[in-house]
Design a protein around this motif. Structure first.
Motif, PDB file in Angstrom:
ATOM      1  N   ILE A   1    -140.992  59.036 -17.218  1.00 47.89           N
ATOM      2  CA  ILE A   1    -141.785  60.283 -17.554  1.00 47.89           C
ATOM      3  C   ILE A   1    -140.979  61.314 -17.633  1.00 47.89           C
ATOM      4  CG2 ILE A   1    -143.904  59.355 -15.821  1.00 47.89           C
ATOM      5  CD1 ILE A   1    -142.500  61.655 -14.075  1.00 47.89           C
TER       6      ILE A   1
ATOM      7  N   SER B   1    -145.967  56.501 -11.550  1.00 44.52           N
ATOM      8  CA  SER B   1    -145.222  57.556 -10.784  1.00 44.52           C
ATOM      9  C   SER B   1    -146.276  58.374 -10.090  1.00 44.52           C
ATOM     10  CB  SER B   1    -144.424  58.499 -12.029  1.00 44.52           C
ATOM     11  OG  SER B   1    -144.086  59.713 -11.236  1.00 44.52           O
TER      12      SER B   1
ATOM     13  N   ALA C   1    -146.151  60.689 -19.377  1.00 48.46           N
ATOM     14  CA  ALA C   1    -145.550  59.401 -19.316  1.00 48.46           C
ATOM     15  C   ALA C   1    -144.973  58.772 -20.845  1.00 48.46           C
ATOM     16  CB  ALA C   1    -146.604  58.440 -18.813  1.00 48.46           C
TER      17      ALA C   1
ATOM     18  N   LYS D   1    -151.603  59.401 -19.144  1.00 50.86           N
ATOM     19  CA  LYS D   1    -150.270  59.742 -19.705  1.00 50.86           C
ATOM     20  C   LYS D   1    -150.060  61.288 -19.506  1.00 50.86           C
ATOM     21  CE  LYS D   1    -150.156  55.883 -22.871  1.00 50.86           C
ATOM     22  NZ  LYS D   1    -149.383  55.153 -21.906  1.00 50.86           N
TER      23      LYS D   1
END
Length: 767
Positions: free
Chosen positions: A374, A300, A368, A345
């Motif tokens: 997410i 993302s 994440a 993350k």
């Protein structure tokens, strides 16, 4: 025992002729686990130690600790665990058998940042215009006629740009002219930072609102490096005991292939697209054994890779009545936005705003959830004094996105409590009390795609609005497709449904048929579109619809090198209307003015040195040089490498182009100069002879006094000289012999390459 054997073998010959107290040194090639690491190291025998530099061991892929390294940077191999040694006297090799725990991982970075060319810019001006005139009803042209003009201009320099834009509108009821934005911008490409002085849009997080203001903005701008990856990318760690080959496939496409040596290996930054996916790593060793590992991921661009920061600091006066007033500014306000990548993350973010009436602080994080998606929670609190209402308030926000093929989900929730306000509330529009957005999509492969959404919002003292939408698209192959959409408005109790049928006709043309049904209307429409080539050409569209009104319309577009023209004529229930527009740009660079189509991005003035030379951008012809040998190329991508080239075949064979392709990296809204003008050349073909009238041997080396590049004698003693514009001297070398010759220019007729009479080469002793 192994140490004693190694010492006896390694230094038997050296010890017989050296003092026992002296260091014994040998240059040996390091082999690790039967693999040549191509490292030649100085190995030292000192008393009962066998020393190799820590740097050489690291280059050979062996890791050592600071405690194992002496002050002189040397490591005693006898003190290293999991290391065995053998010496090959004949081949001068030191063969090391190293355990896995001692091996440094082999690192492959698939997104390693290359040295980026610094953006360049000349000085000049880029202007843009868009002029539109219309008549809505020819039965009443006086009241339905209007003329609108949108103008913009940028003064560009190597140090920055100044941009201004605005529009005018003239109609029967009156005329007005409105300035939109005026700003100076300076970019720091190395630090990914921009400075804006003047009108700008403030930075904000996804849960906040931006405002227009005039003042100073200092912000991160990742667009200054289009090649830079900002989001975390998946990595793979593996190990092999023998040489192997590694292939990596991302969503069935191979993105990496390499041989790896025995030991651990690490592959960083696998190239993936955003969303959910799966990488497969196939390791095939020399024995033929194959192992496959699946690596699910979720990527993302909302996340920042570890160590990467993004910020936006703004201070200035809030803009009022944008698009209505030219110079309407309100109170002084300031805001700051900051995000940082904590790890792969987690990205943390914060935001503050302050003005005379509002103070706000908030923050959140983007987390994440493995390979699923997410989640983005955020909280903000404010204290405001708007309309004499001194109260505090809070914003609670939560959004998420997930993808688990074939399903995709997105959702966001925002709730405010108390008297929550931000600086955007100064125009009388506070944030909504409740805002919900949910959407989903299903990829049915050959059966098409299905999507749906739900949107709800409640403003202060207003009824909640809710809308549900759904869509379905089915490609039928051979250029056919069917799609349907529909929505339901809870507030009005209204349902609207549409269905579309599309077919590709020819290379570019498309035909469409659609129907739309609502509570009060039923509309059918058909259209035929043959779009214009963006590089230049003519396009048109014909359409007709029935329903509440009968409408027929024709649009035509012409895209030229110096501008675009667009026109339309429509008949609605017998009433005739028309519209015509012209758009393009004016570029002033290198003391010359050029009319061009809308110069999006950046431009380049290309000098070719002669008329009618074809000019290419990324191997696609985009321009032809004018009588002066110049042409303007538009549409360059700012801060990216753009390849501009000319066709050498357009020049006569006497002209030599040193470099027919050049790469330029222009700044945003700027112009660069690309010069292909060839130097004046006087090529000639010499016929060389030796003193005895014999031919020098083919392949003999020739050195000219005006060049550092050697030439080679061809057959029949021929020697081609690219530029014989002045007398030169040369030296021929062959079979341990040499001689000198001299050549003078000869005027060529009819653009031919002159063949000089035999030139004799004699030795210095004979001269």
């Amino acid at each position: 025992m192994r140490r004693i054997i190694l010492i006896n073998i390694l230094f038997l010959s050296a010890a017989s002729s050296a003092n026992a107290q002296e260091d014994l040194r040998l240059l040996l090639e390091l082999w690790v686990n039967d693999t040549n690491r191509h490292i030649v190291s100085t190995v030292i025998q000192r008393d009962d130690k066998l020393l190799v530099s820590a740097q050489d061991l690291s280059l050979a892929g062996i890791q050592t600790s600071a405690a194992e390294t002496g002050k002189d940077g040397m490591v005693d191999l006898y003190q290293l665990s999991h290391v065995n040694m053998r010496y090959s006297d004949v081949e001068q090799k030191l063969l090391l058998s190293v355990g896995p725990s001692r091996l440094l991982p082999q690192v492959f970075d698939l997104n390693s940042q290359r040295v980026k060319n610094k953006a360049e810019s000349a000085s000049g001006f880029i202007g843009q215009y868009d002029i539109t005139g219309s008549v809505d009803n020819f039965d009443n042209t006086r009241d339905t006629s209007s003329l609108g003009t949108v103008l913009g201009g940028t003064f560009f320099t190597p140090d920055g740009n100044i941009t201004a834009n605005g529009f005018t509108q003239t109609q029967h009821s009156g005329s007005r002219a409105v300035r939109l934005d005026t700003a100076a911008e300076i970019n720091d490409q190395e630090k990914l930072r921009k400075f804006v002085i003047g009108d700008a849009v403030s930075g904000s997080q996804a849960w906040g609102r931006s405002v227009r203001f005039s003042g100073l903005q200092i912000a991160t701008d990742f667009s200054l490096r289009p090649d830079l990856n900002t989001m975390p990318l998946p990595a793979f760690f593996g190990q092999t005991s023998v040489p192997a080959n590694v292939d990596i496939f991302v969503n069935s496409a191979r993105v990496f292939e390499s041989e790896v040596e025995p030991g651990t290996f690490q592959i960083n930054n696998l190239p993936v697209i955003t969303g959910n996916g799966q990488a497969q790593v196939v390791v095939r060793d020399v024995t033929g054994r194959e192992a496959t590992v699946s690596l699910p991921f979720y990527a993302s661009n909302s996340l920042l890779r570890p160590g990467l920061d993004s910020y936006d600091f703004d201070i200035g006066f809030l803009r009022k009545g944008y698009g209505l007033q030219s110079f309407d500014y309100g109170e002084l306000a300031a805001s700051g936005t900051y995000s940082t990548g904590i790890n792969d993350k987690l990205t943390m973010e914060g935001h503050v705003e302050t003005s005379q009436d509002v103070q706000l602080i908030g923050g959140g994080g983007i987390l994440a959830l493995g390979s699923y998606g997410i989640i983005h929670p955020a909280l903000a609190v404010s204290h405001s004094n708007i309309a004499d209402n001194r109260e505090a308030g809070a914003l609670y926000s939560l959004s998420f996105e997930a993808q688990n093929n074939p399903f995709g989900f997105f959702g966001s929730f925002g709730i405010t409590s108390g008297n929550y306000n931000d600086i955007a509330s100064s125009d009388g529009k506070p944030p909504p009390e409740l805002q919900i957005q949910l959407s989903t999509n299903v990829n049915l492969a050959k059966n098409g795609t299905l999507g749906g959404s739900f949107i709800a919002a409640k403003q202060h003292d207003q009824e909640m609005s809710k809308i549900v939408t759904a869509s379905y698209n089915l490609p039928l192959g051979a250029g056919y497709s069917i799609s349907t959409t529909g929505f339901y408005d809870y507030t009005r109790g209204e349902v609207v449904a549409q269905a579309f049928f599309s077919i590709a006709l020819g290379s570019n043309a498309v035909g469409n048929v659609s129907v739309q049904k609502s509570r009060d209307s039923y509309i059918q429409q058909a259209s035929y579109t043959d779009p214009a080539n963006p590089d230049g050409g003519f396009g048109y569209q014909l359409s007709a619809s029935t329903g509440d009104s009968r409408i027929g319309q024709a649009n035509a577009t012409w895209i030229g090198q110096r501008g675009n023209l667009d026109g339309a004529i429509a008949v609605r229930d017998g009433d005739l209307a028309t519209r015509a527009s012209a758009s393009g740009g004016l570029v002033y660079i290198d003391d010359s003015l050029y009319a061009t189509r809308r110069p999006n991005g950046a431009v380049a003035l290309v000098r070719t040195g002669q008329a009618d030379t074809k000019i290419y951008q990324e191997n696609r012809q985009v321009a032809v040089a004018n009588e002066a040998g110049n042409a303007l190329v538009t549409g360059l991508v700012p801060f990216a490498d753009n390849r501009i080239s000319v066709d050498p075949a357009n020049y006569n064979f006497k002209t030599i182009i040193d470099d027919a392709e050049k790469t330029v990296t222009p700044a945003r809204s700027s112009g660069v100069i690309v010069d292909f003008t060839p130097q004046a050349n006087s090529p000639a073909l010499l016929m060389l002879r030796l003193k005895d009238d014999s031919l020098p041997p083919v392949g003999a080396r020739v050195t000219l006094n005006n060049s550092t590049e050697p030439l080679i004698v061809g057959r029949r003693g021929e020697l081609f000289i690219a530029n014989l514009s002045e007398p030169i001297e040369g030296k021929i070398e062959f079979s341990n012999k040499s001689c000198m010759f001299r050549a003078t220019p000869v005027h060529a007729l009819n653009d031919t390459i002159p063949h000089l009479d035999p030139v004799y080469c004699v030795s210095k002793e004979s001269q």
